[in-house]
Design a protein around this motif. Structure first.
Motif, PDB file in Angstrom:
ATOM      1  N   ASP A  37     -10.527   3.982 -14.936  1.00 16.01           N
ATOM      2  CA  ASP A  37      -9.286   4.301 -15.651  1.00 16.01           C
ATOM      3  C   ASP A  37      -8.284   5.014 -14.746  1.00 16.01           C
ATOM      4  OD1 ASP A  37     -10.145   3.160 -18.022  1.00 16.01           O
ATOM      5  OD2 ASP A  37     -11.040   5.025 -18.756  1.00 16.01           O
ATOM      6  N   GLN A  38      -8.770   5.994 -13.964  1.00 11.39           N
ATOM      7  CA  GLN A  38      -7.874   6.708 -13.052  1.00 11.39           C
ATOM      8  C   GLN A  38      -7.325   5.778 -11.976  1.00 11.39           C
ATOM      9  OE1 GLN A  38     -10.120   9.994 -11.500  1.00 11.39           O
ATOM     10  NE2 GLN A  38      -9.480  11.390 -13.138  1.00 11.39           N
ATOM     11  N   GLU A  39      -8.193   4.936 -11.422  1.00 13.87           N
ATOM     12  CA  GLU A  39      -7.755   4.006 -10.375  1.00 13.87           C
ATOM     13  C   GLU A  39      -6.750   2.993 -10.924  1.00 13.87           C
ATOM     14  OE1 GLU A  39      -8.177   3.956  -7.080  1.00 13.87           O
ATOM     15  OE2 GLU A  39      -9.284   5.821  -7.266  1.00 13.87           O
ATOM     16  N   LYS A  98      -1.384   0.841 -11.081  1.00 14.29           N
ATOM     17  CA  LYS A  98      -0.268   0.319 -11.884  1.00 14.29           C
ATOM     18  C   LYS A  98       1.053   1.012 -11.564  1.00 14.29           C
ATOM     19  CE  LYS A  98      -2.969  -1.400 -15.758  1.00 14.29           C
ATOM     20  NZ  LYS A  98      -3.313  -1.215 -17.185  1.00 14.29           N
ATOM     21  N   GLN A  99       0.989   2.209 -10.999  1.00  9.55           N
ATOM     22  CA  GLN A  99       2.200   2.947 -10.643  1.00  9.55           C
ATOM     23  C   GLN A  99       2.759   2.519  -9.290  1.00  9.55           C
ATOM     24  OE1 GLN A  99       0.889   7.006 -10.922  1.00  9.55           O
ATOM     25  NE2 GLN A  99       0.987   7.036 -13.164  1.00  9.55           N
ATOM     26  N   LYS A 100       2.007   1.731  -8.549  1.00 14.12           N
ATOM     27  CA  LYS A 100       2.422   1.291  -7.213  1.00 14.12           C
ATOM     28  C   LYS A 100       3.392   0.114  -7.328  1.00 14.12           C
ATOM     29  CE  LYS A 100      -0.560   3.936  -4.962  1.00 14.12           C
ATOM     30  NZ  LYS A 100      -0.149   5.017  -4.113  1.00 14.12           N
ATOM     31  N   THR A 101       4.196  -0.061  -6.287  1.00 16.30           N
ATOM     32  CA  THR A 101       5.061  -1.233  -6.199  1.00 16.30           C
ATOM     33  C   THR A 101       4.243  -2.410  -5.679  1.00 16.30           C
ATOM     34  OG1 THR A 101       5.694  -0.802  -3.911  1.00 16.30           O
ATOM     35  CG2 THR A 101       7.058   0.235  -5.644  1.00 16.30           C
ATOM     36  N   VAL A 102       4.788  -3.605  -5.797  1.00 20.04           N
ATOM     37  CA  VAL A 102       4.090  -4.790  -5.297  1.00 20.04           C
ATOM     38  C   VAL A 102       3.866  -4.675  -3.793  1.00 20.04           C
ATOM     39  CG1 VAL A 102       4.281  -7.291  -4.952  1.00 20.04           C
ATOM     40  CG2 VAL A 102       4.927  -6.288  -7.144  1.00 20.04           C
ATOM     41  N   GLN A 143       3.462  -1.945  -2.029  1.00 18.40           N
ATOM     42  CA  GLN A 143       2.373  -0.994  -1.816  1.00 18.40           C
ATOM     43  C   GLN A 143       1.019  -1.631  -2.162  1.00 18.40           C
ATOM     44  OE1 GLN A 143       3.955   2.032  -4.414  1.00 18.40           O
ATOM     45  NE2 GLN A 143       4.560   3.344  -2.690  1.00 18.40           N
ATOM     46  N   LEU A 144       0.984  -2.393  -3.266  1.00 21.75           N
ATOM     47  CA  LEU A 144      -0.256  -3.059  -3.674  1.00 21.75           C
ATOM     48  C   LEU A 144      -0.707  -4.076  -2.624  1.00 21.75           C
ATOM     49  CD1 LEU A 144       0.397  -3.558  -7.481  1.00 21.75           C
ATOM     50  CD2 LEU A 144      -1.352  -2.100  -6.438  1.00 21.75           C
ATOM     51  N   LYS A 145       0.251  -4.765  -2.026  1.00 22.93           N
ATOM     52  CA  LYS A 145      -0.103  -5.738  -0.987  1.00 22.93           C
ATOM     53  C   LYS A 145      -0.746  -5.043   0.214  1.00 22.93           C
ATOM     54  CE  LYS A 145       2.493  -9.369  -0.251  1.00 22.93           C
ATOM     55  NZ  LYS A 145       3.572 -10.340  -0.076  1.00 22.93           N
ATOM     56  N   LEU A 146      -0.236  -3.885   0.567  1.00 26.72           N
ATOM     57  CA  LEU A 146      -0.827  -3.127   1.672  1.00 26.72           C
ATOM     58  C   LEU A 146      -2.242  -2.661   1.322  1.00 26.72           C
ATOM     59  CD1 LEU A 146       2.264  -1.011   2.804  1.00 26.72           C
ATOM     60  CD2 LEU A 146       1.216  -2.948   4.009  1.00 26.72           C
ATOM     61  N   TRP A 159      -2.175  -9.472 -10.939  1.00 30.19           N
ATOM     62  CA  TRP A 159      -3.265 -10.106 -10.193  1.00 30.19           C
ATOM     63  C   TRP A 159      -3.742  -9.183  -9.079  1.00 30.19           C
ATOM     64  CZ3 TRP A 159      -4.132 -11.685  -5.158  1.00 30.19           C
ATOM     65  CH2 TRP A 159      -5.228 -12.522  -4.957  1.00 30.19           C
ATOM     66  N   LEU A 160      -2.791  -8.582  -8.364  1.00 22.45           N
ATOM     67  CA  LEU A 160      -3.150  -7.670  -7.279  1.00 22.45           C
ATOM     68  C   LEU A 160      -3.952  -6.481  -7.804  1.00 22.45           C
ATOM     69  CD1 LEU A 160       0.189  -7.726  -5.278  1.00 22.45           C
ATOM     70  CD2 LEU A 160      -2.025  -8.528  -4.458  1.00 22.45           C
ATOM     71  N   VAL A 161      -3.505  -5.902  -8.910  1.00 20.72           N
ATOM     72  CA  VAL A 161      -4.213  -4.758  -9.486  1.00 20.72           C
ATOM     73  C   VAL A 161      -5.636  -5.165  -9.861  1.00 20.72           C
ATOM     74  CG1 VAL A 161      -4.304  -3.208 -11.486  1.00 20.72           C
ATOM     75  CG2 VAL A 161      -2.144  -3.560 -10.280  1.00 20.72           C
TER      76      VAL A 161
END
Length: 168
Positions: free
Chosen positions: A12-14, A19-23, A25-28, A45-47
């Protein structure tokens, strides 16, 4: 694949954090987690992929037995279930698809797609850049379908590519 830590993660924390990250940031994070380039810009999908890998790393992923079974299933998927055609006119040349933009719904070039329609057996040959039907070359299955029926229709549905109508 990097081993982050063997501890259990708080999903849940992760999830909230991801979900608060930008796309971007998620790609990195994805590239760091999977150690491969990320081609997706789809945030959900990334999340999902990142959280899945985090859980797999924390809990150990698939067992060796499960990995072996998956490998066996993947190898069996390539087995031919019908005998090859004996007519020499239907033997298609062997070609390897090197295109990175190949639509996975379309069989590889050289494949003959068949369909029974109004008492006739229709045969369409897949070409590297289109489809051949009765000596004519068409850019799409939908254009072949229009030539056959006289009206616009989805070529994938008309030729029932989701069923066993393809032979190679």
């Amino acid at each position: 694949m990097k081993e982050k830590n063997a501890m259990a993660i708080n999903v849940d924390q992760e999830l909230t954090r991801l979900k608060q990250k930008t796309v971007k940031q998620l790609k990195l994070i994805y590239e760091d987690t999977f150690e491969e380039a990320c081609r997706s810009n789809h945030k959900q999908w990334l999340v999902k992929r990142i959280i899945w890998r985090m859980q797999a790393n924390a809990q150990g992923g698939l067992s060796e037995r499960a990995r072996q079974r998956a490998f066996e299933i993947a190898n069996d998927a390539d087995l031919r279930v019908t005998a090859p055609s004996t007519q020499s006119s239907r033997q298609a040349p062997t070609r390897v698809c090197t295109s990175t933009t190949h639509d996975p719904r379309i069989p590889l070039p050289g494949t003959v797609i068949t369909r029974n329609y109004k008492g006739q057996t229709l045969e369409v040959t897949v070409l590297p850049d289109g489809f051949s039907y009765q000596g004519e070359v068409y850019k799409s299955l939908s254009s072949v379908t229009k030539a056959i029926t006289g009206s616009h229709a989805n070529g994938f549905l008309f030729f029932r590519l989701n069923k066993e109508t393809v032979r190679g």
